[in-house]
Write a protein that holds these residues in place. Structure first.
Motif, short mmCIF file in Angstrom:
data_model
loop_
_atom_site.label_atom_id
_atom_site.label_comp_id
_atom_site.label_asym_id
_atom_site.label_seq_id
_atom_site.Cartn_x
_atom_site.Cartn_y
_atom_site.Cartn_z
N MET A 1 -27.21 16.70 87.59
CA MET A 1 -28.22 17.53 86.94
C MET A 1 -29.58 16.84 86.94
O MET A 1 -30.54 17.45 86.56
CB MET A 1 -27.80 17.85 85.51
N GLY A 2 -29.63 15.58 87.30
CA GLY A 2 -30.90 14.89 87.37
C GLY A 2 -31.47 14.49 86.02
O GLY A 2 -32.65 14.18 85.93
N ARG A 3 -30.65 14.46 84.97
CA ARG A 3 -31.12 14.06 83.64
C ARG A 3 -30.83 12.59 83.41
O ARG A 3 -29.83 12.06 83.86
CB ARG A 3 -30.43 14.89 82.55
N GLU A 4 -31.71 11.91 82.67
CA GLU A 4 -31.45 10.54 82.27
C GLU A 4 -30.26 10.52 81.31
O GLU A 4 -30.14 11.39 80.46
CB GLU A 4 -32.69 9.98 81.57
N THR A 5 -29.37 9.55 81.47
CA THR A 5 -28.19 9.49 80.62
C THR A 5 -27.93 8.08 80.12
O THR A 5 -28.40 7.10 80.71
CB THR A 5 -26.92 9.96 81.36
N THR A 6 -27.20 8.02 79.05
CA THR A 6 -26.66 6.76 78.55
C THR A 6 -25.16 6.82 78.81
O THR A 6 -24.52 7.82 78.50
CB THR A 6 -26.93 6.62 77.04
N ILE A 7 -24.61 5.76 79.37
CA ILE A 7 -23.19 5.73 79.69
C ILE A 7 -22.47 4.84 78.69
O ILE A 7 -22.87 3.70 78.45
CB ILE A 7 -22.96 5.23 81.13
N LEU A 8 -21.43 5.39 78.09
CA LEU A 8 -20.61 4.67 77.13
C LEU A 8 -19.21 4.54 77.71
O LEU A 8 -18.64 5.52 78.20
CB LEU A 8 -20.53 5.43 75.81
N GLU A 9 -18.65 3.34 77.67
CA GLU A 9 -17.30 3.11 78.17
C GLU A 9 -16.49 2.38 77.11
O GLU A 9 -17.03 1.60 76.33
CB GLU A 9 -17.34 2.25 79.44
N GLY A 10 -15.17 2.64 77.10
CA GLY A 10 -14.34 1.95 76.13
C GLY A 10 -12.87 2.20 76.35
O GLY A 10 -12.46 2.88 77.30
N LYS A 11 -12.08 1.64 75.44
CA LYS A 11 -10.63 1.81 75.49
C LYS A 11 -10.21 2.87 74.48
O LYS A 11 -10.77 2.96 73.39
CB LYS A 11 -9.95 0.48 75.15
N LEU A 12 -9.21 3.65 74.84
CA LEU A 12 -8.70 4.72 74.00
C LEU A 12 -7.69 4.20 72.99
O LEU A 12 -7.06 3.16 73.20
CB LEU A 12 -8.06 5.81 74.86
N GLY A 13 -7.51 4.97 71.93
CA GLY A 13 -6.53 4.64 70.92
C GLY A 13 -5.11 4.93 71.37
O GLY A 13 -4.88 5.58 72.40
N THR A 14 -4.17 4.47 70.61
CA THR A 14 -2.75 4.60 70.93
C THR A 14 -2.32 6.04 71.17
O THR A 14 -1.51 6.31 72.06
CB THR A 14 -1.91 4.00 69.78
N ALA B 1 -3.39 7.64 79.30
CA ALA B 1 -4.77 7.25 79.60
C ALA B 1 -5.13 6.01 78.79
O ALA B 1 -4.69 5.85 77.66
CB ALA B 1 -5.71 8.40 79.25
N ARG B 2 -5.94 5.16 79.38
CA ARG B 2 -6.30 3.90 78.72
C ARG B 2 -7.79 3.78 78.40
O ARG B 2 -8.16 3.15 77.42
CB ARG B 2 -5.92 2.72 79.60
N THR B 3 -8.64 4.32 79.27
CA THR B 3 -10.08 4.13 79.10
C THR B 3 -10.84 5.44 79.19
O THR B 3 -10.31 6.45 79.67
CB THR B 3 -10.64 3.16 80.17
#
Length: 102
Positions: free
Chosen positions: A1-14, A22-24
């Motif tokens: 889409m050509g929009r500026e973004t912030t990327i968040l990454e992490g681990k999922l809960g149990t 799924a893990r992340t």
């Protein structure tokens, strides 16, 4: 889409690990609006097992205010106008994260 973004990454809960194997996760968020633009949920091999993607957005379009008015509130309800903007809190949370273009 050509929009500026912030990327968040992490681990999922149990729960998600058990339910979807799924893990992340990886979120692409528009820092100006706080809107989620894309979401990936990945397994141990990095394969996307669940995804959501926003295909288009429109802002600042004229709205028909008649479509968004409450004509009558139930007698035991009270209309409250809250001026606080949750987006300000969001900006403090992600302001220092790396920004990329989707």
């Amino acid at each position: 889409m050509g929009r500026e973004t912030t990327i968040l990454e992490g681990k999922l809960g149990t729960n998600m690990v058990m339910k979807r194997k799924a893990r992340t996760y990886k979120f692409w968020v528009d820092p100006k609006t706080g809107m989620l633009l894309k979401l990936w949920v990945m397994n141990d091999e990095g394969t996307v097992v669940m995804s959501i993607e926003t295909l288009s957005l429109s802002f600042d379009e004229a709205l028909n205010s008649n479509q968004y008015q409450v004509s009558r509130l139930p007698s035991d309800w009270k209309l409250i106008k809250d001026e606080r903007i949750s987006k300000q809190l969001f900006k403090l949370t992600v302001a220092d994260l790396a920004r990329r273009t989707v």
